[in-house]
Each structure stands twice: as structure tokens, then as C-alpha cells.
Design an enzyme around this catalytic site. Structure first.
Site, PDB file in Angstrom:
ATOM      1  N   LYS A   1     -13.635   3.639   2.799  1.00 51.60           N
ATOM      2  CA  LYS A   1     -12.166   2.772   2.521  1.00 51.60           C
ATOM      3  C   LYS A   1     -12.545   1.427   2.991  1.00 51.60           C
ATOM      4  O   LYS A   1     -13.217   1.242   3.969  1.00 51.60           O
ATOM      5  CB  LYS A   1     -11.284   3.431   3.050  1.00 51.60           C
ATOM      6  CG  LYS A   1      -9.895   2.562   3.180  1.00 51.60           C
ATOM      7  CD  LYS A   1      -8.762   3.150   3.843  1.00 51.60           C
ATOM      8  CE  LYS A   1      -7.495   2.366   3.610  1.00 51.60           C
ATOM      9  NZ  LYS A   1      -6.316   2.772   4.655  1.00 51.60           N
TER      10      LYS A   1
ATOM     11  N   GLU B   1       4.983  -1.122  10.927  1.00 54.85           N
ATOM     12  CA  GLU B   1       3.771  -0.011  11.448  1.00 54.85           C
ATOM     13  C   GLU B   1       3.690  -0.354  13.113  1.00 54.85           C
ATOM     14  O   GLU B   1       3.377  -1.469  13.508  1.00 54.85           O
ATOM     15  CB  GLU B   1       2.432  -0.390  10.895  1.00 54.85           C
ATOM     16  CG  GLU B   1       1.476   0.784  11.252  1.00 54.85           C
ATOM     17  CD  GLU B   1       0.354   0.774  10.247  1.00 54.85           C
ATOM     18  OE1 GLU B   1      -0.679   1.747  10.523  1.00 54.85           O
ATOM     19  OE2 GLU B   1       0.282   0.051   9.364  1.00 54.85           O
TER      20      GLU B   1
END
Length: 406
Positions: free
Chosen positions: A146, A206
Site C-alpha cells: 500500500k 483520527e
């Protein structure tokens, strides 16, 4: 140190009392306002990796502050994405705290004349999509699982940016997230001008990590969908996200990395098998709350944050290879974007937030940032659309209607 929480009247006052140059953080657990600078955490001269000794330097500064008469020292500020760059961490002269902002904030945007901004994409949308293709080449070659690729918007106006109003609007519209403002150091070329102030401001959804006593919480987010104004479509997008093979894989990579980084510090750890969905005003996110109990009570929240930073949610996997590819592909320096913002006290308690949905502000200019996680199943057009949706948090707070940035 235990933070004393004041009345619900005071928490709104903290937001109103913010001045450019202060430290401000509103989280679901508390609101903090730091004023002045008692001591600055120094850089580690001669060491290219500024993260390597950061926890020790912060511990030394907190101890020194106590010795110099500070009753309740706390380090606050920001850490950049690149571990070679300098941090911006200080012990404020004064810290005030109160209950969470969402208890009393209204949702109405501040009514005022909106300045006209000239907007420039860096890179341009077509260049960003080409960058995603390059990221996919790295993944298909087996070098990466990723990579998170970002773009920025440069906004300029003839008027000075009203940071106080922007912070008010972010706080009102992101009540369940983490609204922050941090004073930033000046570039070397501008340090002689003491009148120039740079501010890192945003509303991140977050939590990187928090520590209260022996209890630790991390809440990685990865896998996203833009919100819809239509309730039925909005629910469909949330349901689709929960069943998306691509997004579930992207999320699992992040959660596994977070659990692996934290496990050596824990006596016990709880990692849910499946994610849930959470939402901001503009986005749906896959979310997993990782909790644990510390083995060693001297391990600080900052040490835990350093062990996690940067997670695959903002960098990629494997982390170091992804970081190298990001520097090769992205045509700008991220600075403090995808770093962390937060605080740590002398007992080690603290909260560290992933620095996303944010902007750097200087005089009449803003630099906004947004990124998207690229995995093997990613499509450049979809990743571009995701970054456009993520820009909306800042753009809406500025009163800008820019739904199409592609």
C-alpha cells in the site's frame, strides 16, 4: 499531573480565548488551550533521525520545567511526517482545560463576508492520477502492499485569513473529531521577520494513540467514502464500505501494523476482528478501536505515538519503502501533514492525533492537504475523487463551495 476539568461554561470560553500562536486541541475527552512558551523541546543536533531521541528529550524538558518552577508541565505541539524534520513541541507557560467542545457548541457557521480565493492544485489532477499509476506500479512489482499519495490546494486571497473564525467553524462542524491549531516554526528564509506567523489548523477524525494511566487506545482509520446529502444514498455508501473487499484489505493492513507496533508495550491487547464505520460531516471511514493495558507504567503516550508513526493509513506498507516512494512521487514537502499533533504530561498521559484534514496558514495564504490509500485494486480516478471529498472539511469551514476539484 491530572488535568482539572472546569465548568461547561469555560470550555466555550477556551475556544473564544484562542489567539493565533496558542496551542488548541478539542477532543472527545477534553478541550485544551496553551498560551505562551515556557521551554521549547530542542532539536537533536547531529542526528538525522529526530524521532530517535524525541521521547528522551521531552522527558528531560518536562523535568527541567518542574525544576524551574512550572507547577504542571505539559509538552504540546506537532511532529512532522518526515522524521528528519524538526518538531514543534513546547511546554506552554499556561494550560487551561475543560470538558469536550461538543457538549455546548452549536452547528452554525460563523456569518461573515467570505473572501475570494484563487485556488491552485499541486499537483494538477491529471498529474495526481499519473502519480497513483506510479504507485500501482510499485505495488504490482511486489515492492509495496500500500502507498498513500497526497495532493495539496494552494489558496491565496487579498485578505488576511481569519484563523480564529476558521477554528470556530471547524470546531462547530467536527464535534466528534479532533480540532486543533498549532503555532509553526518559520522557514529559515523568513525567521528574521518576527511578524510572520504560521499556523497548522484542522479537524482530524483520527486518534493515533491516547494514554490514561495504564489504559491505551488507538483508533486507526482506513477505507473511506464521501458522504451524500441524500439519506438513502448515504446509507448505501456506508453499507458498501463495510462490504468492500478493497477497503477492508486496506483497513486490515493498517490495523495489523498498529497492533504489531503496540503489542510489545502491552500486558494485554484487544483488537476487534471486524471494523465498524464512523462518519464526519464529509466522509465515512472504516474504524477499529485497538485497546490495551501497559506492561510498564513509565511508557509515555509520546513513546507509543513514536512507535506508531507513521501508520500505513498515512504512509503505506512496508513503511520505509512507502516513504521513499512518496518522496519520489509527490511534488511537494508534506511538512506537518500526516504527522501528529497532541500533548504529553510528566506522568506520561496524553493524546496524539493524526494530522489530516488540515491546512498550513500564513497571512493571506493557505495550503490544504488530502491523501488517499492506494492498494492493488485502486483506480486513479477514484483516489482523486477521495482526495477532493477530504478537502471539503477545510473548504466548508472557509465557506468555499468547491465540490468539483477534479
Amino acid at each position: 499531573m491530572k488535568i482539572k476539568e472546569n465548568s461547561t461554561v469555560l470550555e466555550k470560553q477556551l475556544l473564544d480565548d484562542y489567539k493565533v500562536g496558542d496551542f488548541f486541541l478539542a477532543s472527545p475527552s477534553r478541550t485544551l488551550l496553551g498560551k505562551g512558551s515556557f521551554i521549547t523541546v530542542p532539536r537533536d543536533e547531529g542526528n538525522d533521525n529526530q524521532m530517535e531521541s524525541l521521547a528522551a528529550r521531552v522527558t528531560a524538558v518536562l523535568k527541567k520545567a518542574k525544576e524551574q518552577g512550572h507547577a504542571n508541565p505539559m509538552v504540546t505541539g506537532a511532529v512532522p511526517f518526515d522524521y528528519k524534520k524538526d518538531t514543534q513541541l513546547i511546554v506552554p507557560e499556561n494550560i487551561r482545560s475543560s470538558v469536550p467542545l461538543q457538549d455546548t457548541c452549536t452547528s452554525q457557521l460563523a456569518k461573515t463576508e467570505k473572501p475570494i480565493y484563487e485556488i491552485k492544485s499541486v499537483p494538477e489532477p491529471s498529474q495526481y492520477k499519473a502519480g497513483v499509476e506510479r504507485g500501482l506500479t510499485h505495488i504490482k512489482s511486489g515492492h509495496l502492499d500500500k502507498i498513500v499519495l497526497s495532493r495539496s490546494l494552494h489558496l491565496t486571497s487579498s485578505e488576511t485569513v481569519n484563523i480564529n473564525r476558521l477554528l470556530q467553524n471547524l470546531a462547530r462542524h467536527n464535534k466528534n473529531g479532533y480540532t486543533f491549531a498549532v503555532d509553526l516554526p518559520q522557514p529559515e528564509t523568513e525567521k528574521a521577520d518576527s511578524q510572520i506567523l504560521r499556523t497548522l489548523i484542522g479537524a482530524s477524525p483520527e486518534l493515533l494513540v491516547s494514554r490514561t494511566g495504564l489504559q491505551v487506545v488507538a483508533n486507526p482509520l482506513a477505507g473511506s467514502r464521501p458522504r451524500s446529502d441524500d439519506p438513502n444514498e448515504d446509507k448505501r455508501r456506508a453499507d458498501e464500505l463495510l462490504s468492500s473487499t478493497k477497503d477492508l484489505h486496506e483497513h486490515a493492513v493498517v490495523v495489523q501494523a498498529v497492533a504489531k507496533a503496540l503489542r510489545p508495550f502491552f500486558k494485554k491487547i484487544d483488537v476487534p476482528e471486524k471494523p465498524s464505520v464512523i462518519h464526519t460531516e464529509t466522509m465515512w471511514h472504516l474504524s477499529t478501536e485497538v485497546t490495551g493495558e501497559l506492561e510498564d507504567p513509565t511508557t509515555s503516550s509520546l513513546e507509543l505515538a513514536i512507535a506508531l508513526h507513521p501508520t500505513p493509513a498515512v504512509c503505506g506498507s512496508p513503511s520505509e519503502l512507502a516513504r521513499e516512494a512518496i518522496q519520489e512521487i509527490e511534488p511537494f514537502d508534506r511538512g506537518f501533514f500526516t504527522g501528529m499533533v497532541g500533548w504529553c504530561n510528566a506522568e506520561g498521559d496524553g493524546e496524539w492525533i493524526v494530522t489530516i484534514r488540515c491546512a498550513e496558514v500564513e497571512k493571506q495564504a493557505l495550503r490544504l492537504f488530502a491523501g488517499a490509500g492506494v492498494v492493488a485494486e485502486s483506480k486513479p480516478e477514484e483516489e482523486l475523487a477521495e482526495t477532493s471529498a477530504k478537502f471539503q472539511t477545510m473548504l466548508r469551514a472557509m465557506g468555499i463551495d468547491a465540490k468539483s476539484l477534479n
